[in-house]
Each structure stands twice: as C-alpha cells, then as structure tokens.
Design an enzyme around this catalytic site. Structure first.
Site, PDB file in Angstrom:
ATOM      1  N   TYR A   1     -13.349 -65.100  17.032  1.00 43.01           N
ATOM      2  CA  TYR A   1     -12.291 -65.708  16.218  1.00 43.01           C
ATOM      3  C   TYR A   1     -12.878 -66.499  15.047  1.00 43.01           C
ATOM      4  O   TYR A   1     -12.398 -66.413  13.914  1.00 43.01           O
ATOM      5  CB  TYR A   1     -11.448 -66.612  17.111  1.00 43.01           C
ATOM      6  CG  TYR A   1     -10.210 -67.192  16.472  1.00 43.01           C
ATOM      7  CD1 TYR A   1      -9.078 -66.411  16.281  1.00 43.01           C
ATOM      8  CD2 TYR A   1     -10.157 -68.536  16.102  1.00 43.01           C
ATOM      9  CE1 TYR A   1      -7.924 -66.944  15.716  1.00 43.01           C
ATOM     10  CE2 TYR A   1      -9.007 -69.081  15.545  1.00 43.01           C
ATOM     11  CZ  TYR A   1      -7.899 -68.282  15.353  1.00 43.01           C
ATOM     12  OH  TYR A   1      -6.758 -68.819  14.794  1.00 43.01           O
TER      13      TYR A   1
ATOM     14  N   ASP B   1       1.628 -52.391  13.753  1.00 44.32           N
ATOM     15  CA  ASP B   1       0.280 -52.790  14.156  1.00 44.32           C
ATOM     16  C   ASP B   1      -0.539 -52.868  12.875  1.00 44.32           C
ATOM     17  O   ASP B   1      -0.854 -51.841  12.266  1.00 44.32           O
ATOM     18  CB  ASP B   1      -0.307 -51.758  15.117  1.00 44.32           C
ATOM     19  CG  ASP B   1      -1.744 -52.056  15.521  1.00 44.32           C
ATOM     20  OD1 ASP B   1      -2.356 -52.979  14.953  1.00 44.32           O
ATOM     21  OD2 ASP B   1      -2.270 -51.344  16.403  1.00 44.32           O
TER      22      ASP B   1
ATOM     23  N   LYS C   1     -12.224 -65.692  11.153  1.00 42.10           N
ATOM     24  CA  LYS C   1     -11.574 -66.664  10.280  1.00 42.10           C
ATOM     25  C   LYS C   1     -12.490 -67.099   9.139  1.00 42.10           C
ATOM     26  O   LYS C   1     -12.018 -67.410   8.040  1.00 42.10           O
ATOM     27  CB  LYS C   1     -11.107 -67.873  11.088  1.00 42.10           C
ATOM     28  CG  LYS C   1      -9.917 -67.551  12.004  1.00 42.10           C
ATOM     29  CD  LYS C   1      -8.762 -66.929  11.246  1.00 42.10           C
ATOM     30  CE  LYS C   1      -7.480 -66.888  12.048  1.00 42.10           C
ATOM     31  NZ  LYS C   1      -6.385 -66.216  11.313  1.00 42.10           N
TER      32      LYS C   1
END
Length: 253
Positions: A154, A63, A158
C-alpha cells in the site's frame, strides 16, 4: 447553480467512504457525477443521496484494473452524462501484511487497483479533457506513502501515485489539464476499521489512539478529504498542478 453545472465528474471507489463523500460534494457544486465502483449495486446509496438533493448521477460498475471494463465504463459515462472533464482516482483496497507474510497476490492486487487503475482511468478520460481544453485529475495518495509497518504494498502504491500525479501534470498541463494528489491521514472509513482489526484493536480505541497523535486532536472524516478534492477539481484551481496535499490534521514529521 455554479459555473461547473456542465462539468461531468467520475469518482472511482465511490460506493462508500471518501469516494462517496466526494461524489456527493462534487454534485452539490453542480457537477453531474458518475459514481463508479466494482459493484454497481453498491453505488445506489450514493446516487440516491445526490439525486434526492436535486443533483444528477449514475451508478457505473467497473473493475478499474481491467482495461476493457474501464473503456466501456467511460464510454457509458459519455453516453449518459457527457464527456468527463473531472476524474477522481480514489478506488483502493488493502491487503496488509508484514513483508515475510505478504503473498504475490497481496502485492499485485494493491498495485493493480491503485496504480494500474489510476493509469487506465486517466488514459481513458484524458482524451475528453484534451478535446474540452479543460481537465482536473485528482489522485488519492496517503500518509502511508511515507512508510507504514505492515503496508509495504500500500505504501509503495500510494508513493507511486505521487510520482504518477506529477508526471501527468507535466504532460497534460499544456492542454488545460491539472493533476494533483490528496494524501489523507487517519480517516474514519471501512479501510481504517479493517486496519484496527488487523492489529487487534477495537475501532473506537484505535481512533482514540490515532487522535492523540494528531495536532488537531481528532481523526478525519471523509468530508475532510472531499473538501480538498473539491478545491483541486474546481474551476479556479487552474494554476495549481503537480501538488501533493497532506490532509492529516497537522504535519507528519
């Protein structure tokens, strides 16, 4: 055999999609590859592709958002393959939703896997790169960094990867380490299939709609991204650092 046959690469999120294609590509160029993913068993297919072609690879479960697991995973790579001098931070997840529907968990999960994961992996690997006087870090951004409806988490992660990359390039350059980012456009993966499902479209229809808006008139494949990563991680890319390369079939504006 290329001059990179002694290099050890770690590719995160390498059980499938872009990560798997990248691991296979780097192995084909002579690197020993640690195929890292949350589920070690899921890495089996990627490892078998590499080893059946004569390459060297190991599957490593980790992880990437867990500091102890990251340190343990990198130590295992050192023991089984050697010190890593190539790192591809590809691990990622989606928790798409409109802002007013997005939960704390949706936000935190995406930030932890993408940004915290890249931070922890880079921190754990850089010491080996510094010792070697050579390193290549490639971080996966996305065209969503420019903003995308339903992906506030997201898109932020990013975009953050791009600032993270440029800062690594400034800090680590004097040690012979480069850091660059690849920002894919529409790539056929499980993640884009999930996006199609979220917006209520069949995946084939979703791909066709995307292709119609792309100058080269096709959607991307994981191998398209692996090609760009292979360049940035190569022996001859030492004067290219802090760059963000959009691999999207054309300009995005």
């Amino acid at each position: 055999m290329s001059t990179t046959d002694q290099r050890v690469a770690i590719v995160t999120g390498a059980a499938r999609g872009i990560g798997a294609a990248t691991a296979v590509r780097l192995a084909a160029e002579g690197r020993a590859v640690a195929v890292l993913d949350l589920d070690e068993a899921a890495c089996k297919e990627t490892v078998e592709k590499i080893t059946s072609a004569g390459g060297k690879a190991v599957a490593v479960g980790c992880d990437v958002s867990d500091s102890a697991q990251v340190e343990s995973a990198v130590a295992r790579v050192v023991d089984e393959l050697g010190p890593p001098t190539v790192l591809v931070n590809n691990a990622g997840v989606l928790r798409d939703n409109l802002l007013f529907k997005m939960s704390d968990s949706d936000w935190d999960t995406v930030m932890n896997v993408h940004l915290r994961g890249a931070f922890l992996m880079s921190r754990a690997c850089q010491k080996h790169m510094v010792d070697a006087g050579f390193g290549r870090i490639v971080n996966l951004s996305s065209s969503s960094a420019l903003g995308n409806r339903g992906q506030v988490n997201y898109a932020a992660a990013k975009a953050g990867m791009q600032g993270f990359t440029k800062t690594l390039a400034k800090e680590l350059g004097k040690f012979g380490i480069t850091a660059n980012s690849v920002a894919p456009g529409f790539i056929v993966t499980d993640m884009t299939a999930a996006t199609a499902e979220r917006v209520g479209m069949g995946f084939e229809e979703f791909q066709a709609a995307a292709a119609s808006q792309i100058p080269v008139q096709r959607v991307g494949r994981p191998e398209d991204i692996a090609n760009a990563i292979a360049f940035f991680s190569g022996e001859h890319a030492g004067f290219v650092s802090g760059q963000v390369l959009y691999v999207a079939g054309g300009p995005l504006n």
